[in-house]
Design a protein around this motif. Structure first.
Motif, PDB file in Angstrom:
ATOM      1  N   GLY A 171       6.371  -0.310  -1.981  1.00 41.15           N
ATOM      2  CA  GLY A 171       5.320   0.393  -2.713  1.00 41.15           C
ATOM      3  C   GLY A 171       3.945  -0.101  -2.322  1.00 41.15           C
ATOM      4  N   GLY A 172       3.831  -1.420  -2.109  1.00 41.81           N
ATOM      5  CA  GLY A 172       2.560  -1.976  -1.650  1.00 41.81           C
ATOM      6  C   GLY A 172       2.167  -1.443  -0.285  1.00 41.81           C
ATOM      7  N   HIS A 173       3.152  -1.321   0.617  1.00 44.27           N
ATOM      8  CA  HIS A 173       2.883  -0.750   1.937  1.00 44.27           C
ATOM      9  C   HIS A 173       2.476   0.720   1.822  1.00 44.27           C
ATOM     10  CE1 HIS A 173       3.949  -4.075   4.594  1.00 44.27           C
ATOM     11  NE2 HIS A 173       4.982  -4.336   3.805  1.00 44.27           N
ATOM     12  N   ALA A 174       3.081   1.418   0.841  1.00 45.66           N
ATOM     13  CA  ALA A 174       2.717   2.822   0.637  1.00 45.66           C
ATOM     14  C   ALA A 174       1.255   2.949   0.216  1.00 45.66           C
ATOM     15  CB  ALA A 174       3.631   3.456  -0.416  1.00 45.66           C
ATOM     16  N   LEU A 175       0.808   2.039  -0.667  1.00 38.01           N
ATOM     17  CA  LEU A 175      -0.593   2.051  -1.084  1.00 38.01           C
ATOM     18  C   LEU A 175      -1.516   1.805   0.114  1.00 38.01           C
ATOM     19  CD1 LEU A 175      -0.371  -0.014  -4.401  1.00 38.01           C
ATOM     20  CD2 LEU A 175      -0.813   2.447  -4.200  1.00 38.01           C
ATOM     21  N   THR A 176      -1.143   0.830   0.964  1.00 37.54           N
ATOM     22  CA  THR A 176      -1.949   0.524   2.142  1.00 37.54           C
ATOM     23  C   THR A 176      -2.002   1.719   3.091  1.00 37.54           C
ATOM     24  OG1 THR A 176      -1.333  -1.816   1.969  1.00 37.54           O
ATOM     25  CG2 THR A 176      -2.222  -1.073   4.073  1.00 37.54           C
ATOM     26  N   ALA A 177      -0.860   2.405   3.242  1.00 37.25           N
ATOM     27  CA  ALA A 177      -0.802   3.573   4.121  1.00 37.25           C
ATOM     28  C   ALA A 177      -1.701   4.702   3.617  1.00 37.25           C
ATOM     29  CB  ALA A 177       0.636   4.066   4.252  1.00 37.25           C
ATOM     30  N   MET A 178      -1.963   4.694   2.306  1.00 37.13           N
ATOM     31  CA  MET A 178      -2.826   5.727   1.721  1.00 37.13           C
ATOM     32  C   MET A 178      -4.278   5.280   1.638  1.00 37.13           C
ATOM     33  SD  MET A 178      -0.962   8.314   1.375  1.00 37.13           S
ATOM     34  CE  MET A 178      -2.134   9.331   0.473  1.00 37.13           C
ATOM     35  N   GLY A 179      -4.608   4.156   2.292  1.00 36.48           N
ATOM     36  CA  GLY A 179      -5.998   3.746   2.399  1.00 36.48           C
ATOM     37  C   GLY A 179      -6.421   2.611   1.489  1.00 36.48           C
ATOM     38  N   VAL A 180      -5.510   2.073   0.673  1.00 42.44           N
ATOM     39  CA  VAL A 180      -5.849   0.947  -0.202  1.00 42.44           C
ATOM     40  C   VAL A 180      -5.903  -0.329   0.635  1.00 42.44           C
ATOM     41  CG1 VAL A 180      -5.131  -0.401  -2.212  1.00 42.44           C
ATOM     42  CG2 VAL A 180      -4.759   2.080  -2.171  1.00 42.44           C
ATOM     43  N   HIS A 181      -6.921  -1.155   0.413  1.00 46.34           N
ATOM     44  CA  HIS A 181      -7.048  -2.412   1.148  1.00 46.34           C
ATOM     45  C   HIS A 181      -5.808  -3.278   0.883  1.00 46.34           C
ATOM     46  CE1 HIS A 181      -8.500  -6.393   2.297  1.00 46.34           C
ATOM     47  NE2 HIS A 181      -9.460  -5.777   2.987  1.00 46.34           N
ATOM     48  N   PRO A 182      -5.274  -3.955   1.925  1.00 44.11           N
ATOM     49  CA  PRO A 182      -4.061  -4.758   1.744  1.00 44.11           C
ATOM     50  C   PRO A 182      -4.139  -5.776   0.606  1.00 44.11           C
ATOM     51  CG  PRO A 182      -4.553  -4.526   4.067  1.00 44.11           C
ATOM     52  CD  PRO A 182      -5.707  -3.913   3.334  1.00 44.11           C
ATOM     53  N   MET A 183      -5.296  -6.445   0.459  1.00 48.61           N
ATOM     54  CA  MET A 183      -5.427  -7.414  -0.630  1.00 48.61           C
ATOM     55  C   MET A 183      -5.429  -6.720  -1.986  1.00 48.61           C
ATOM     56  SD  MET A 183      -5.234 -10.522   0.164  1.00 48.61           S
ATOM     57  CE  MET A 183      -5.842 -11.184  -1.381  1.00 48.61           C
ATOM     58  N   ARG A 184      -6.056  -5.554  -2.050  1.00 44.72           N
ATOM     59  CA  ARG A 184      -6.055  -4.786  -3.295  1.00 44.72           C
ATOM     60  C   ARG A 184      -4.641  -4.304  -3.611  1.00 44.72           C
ATOM     61  NH1 ARG A 184      -7.621  -4.000  -8.347  1.00 44.72           N
ATOM     62  NH2 ARG A 184      -7.840  -1.802  -8.938  1.00 44.72           N
ATOM     63  N   ALA A 185      -3.887  -3.888  -2.579  1.00 42.46           N
ATOM     64  CA  ALA A 185      -2.502  -3.457  -2.783  1.00 42.46           C
ATOM     65  C   ALA A 185      -1.648  -4.622  -3.281  1.00 42.46           C
ATOM     66  CB  ALA A 185      -1.930  -2.905  -1.475  1.00 42.46           C
ATOM     67  N   LYS A 186      -1.890  -5.813  -2.734  1.00 39.15           N
ATOM     68  CA  LYS A 186      -1.147  -6.997  -3.202  1.00 39.15           C
ATOM     69  C   LYS A 186      -1.483  -7.304  -4.652  1.00 39.15           C
ATOM     70  CE  LYS A 186       1.097  -9.271  -1.046  1.00 39.15           C
ATOM     71  NZ  LYS A 186       2.580  -9.268  -0.881  1.00 39.15           N
TER      72      LYS A 186
END
Length: 263
Positions: free
Chosen positions: A162-177
């Motif tokens: 799910g975190g990778h999905a957020l990143t794939a949709m443009g969310v910054h990796p740290m924000r996704a974490k």
């Protein structure tokens, strides 16, 4: 020819598992020749990772499984393991459950897993029990049986994806974490409420109004957590962790020596 692939699938899914079960049931349990502070019940795809992690840190283990194929897989990577049904109290006793510090229950059988946890916590309450759950309901059953810690087999992998999905949709990796951390914290904050509501569900009823209301409350809190402003964590906010009591150095060296002899 059209039916041939279907016949192979039917054999793999229906006939072969029954044959393997019958073969395993007919086989005598191995003689357990050693004891260790950690007993791992179930060494399939889930339990094998646990065994490898413990072995890599020189922590002696006794591994049990009722599937000979799983035992052979573990032996191929030089992890000492025994064929046997971990739900048998005599095998657990031979493996050293009375003096063990930790039992990991990772077998591929819901009811047997709950039975093992219940038995061990009744007769050996000082043993810390970690249990693998198939889903939320099974996790509640394990918790009710007395498991000290329960982990869903899909929870953390789904959370990471799910975190990778957020990143794939443009969310910054740290924000996704940070969002995945907030998700876990939100689940933990409502875990006791959901567990108590689950215990009130009558047998045969898979859903209750109170449980549904609590779950919606959890979703609302989760939505709020996902949209809060994020700031980098401060040093004083990092939780302090205290290690559990350890054996003496002499005891640890003795355990390691025994493990090396077993290999």
């Amino acid at each position: 020819m059209f039916l041939t692939p279907l016949l192979f699938i039917a054999y793999d899914k229906l006939v072969l598992p029954r044959y393997q079960t019958a073969k395993n049931d007919a086989r005598e349990a191995d003689t357990i020749e050693e004891q260790a502070p950690v007993i791992v019940a179930g060494v399939g795809r889930f339990g094998q990772i646990i065994c490898r992690l413990l072995r890599a840190n020189n922590i002696p283990i006794v591994a049990l499984d009722h599937e000979i194929e799983q035992i052979e897989n573990l032996r191929n990577i030089r992890i000492k393991s025994y064929f046997g049904d971990a739900s048998r109290s005599d095998l657990l006793e031979t493996a050293g459950i009375e003096h063990a510090r930790l039992l990991v229950v990772a077998i591929d059988d819901r009811e047997r897993a709950v039975g093992i946890v219940k038995h061990v916590k009744q007769f050996y309450p000082n043993v810390w029990v970690l249990a693998r759950a198939f889903d939320r309901g099974h996790g509640y059953q394990l918790r009710e049986a007395g498991a000290d810690d329960v982990i869903s087999e899909t929870y953390h992998s789904a959370l990471e994806l799910g975190g990778h999905a957020l990143t794939a949709m443009g969310v910054h990796p740290m924000r996704a974490k940070q969002m995945t951390w907030a998700f876990v914290q939100n689940e933990d904050a409502h875990a006791d409420e959901l567990f108590e509501a689950w215990k009130e569900i009558d047998e045969g009823i898979s859903f209750s109004p109170r449980y549904g209301e609590l779950f919606m409350k959890l979703e609302e809190a989760l939505n709020t957590a996902m949209h809060q402003d994020w700031q980098a964590p401060q040093q004083e906010e990092v939780p302090v962790w205290t290690a559990p009591a350890q054996e003496s150095n002499d005891q640890q060296e003795s355990l390691k020596a025994d493990s090396l002899k077993g290999d």
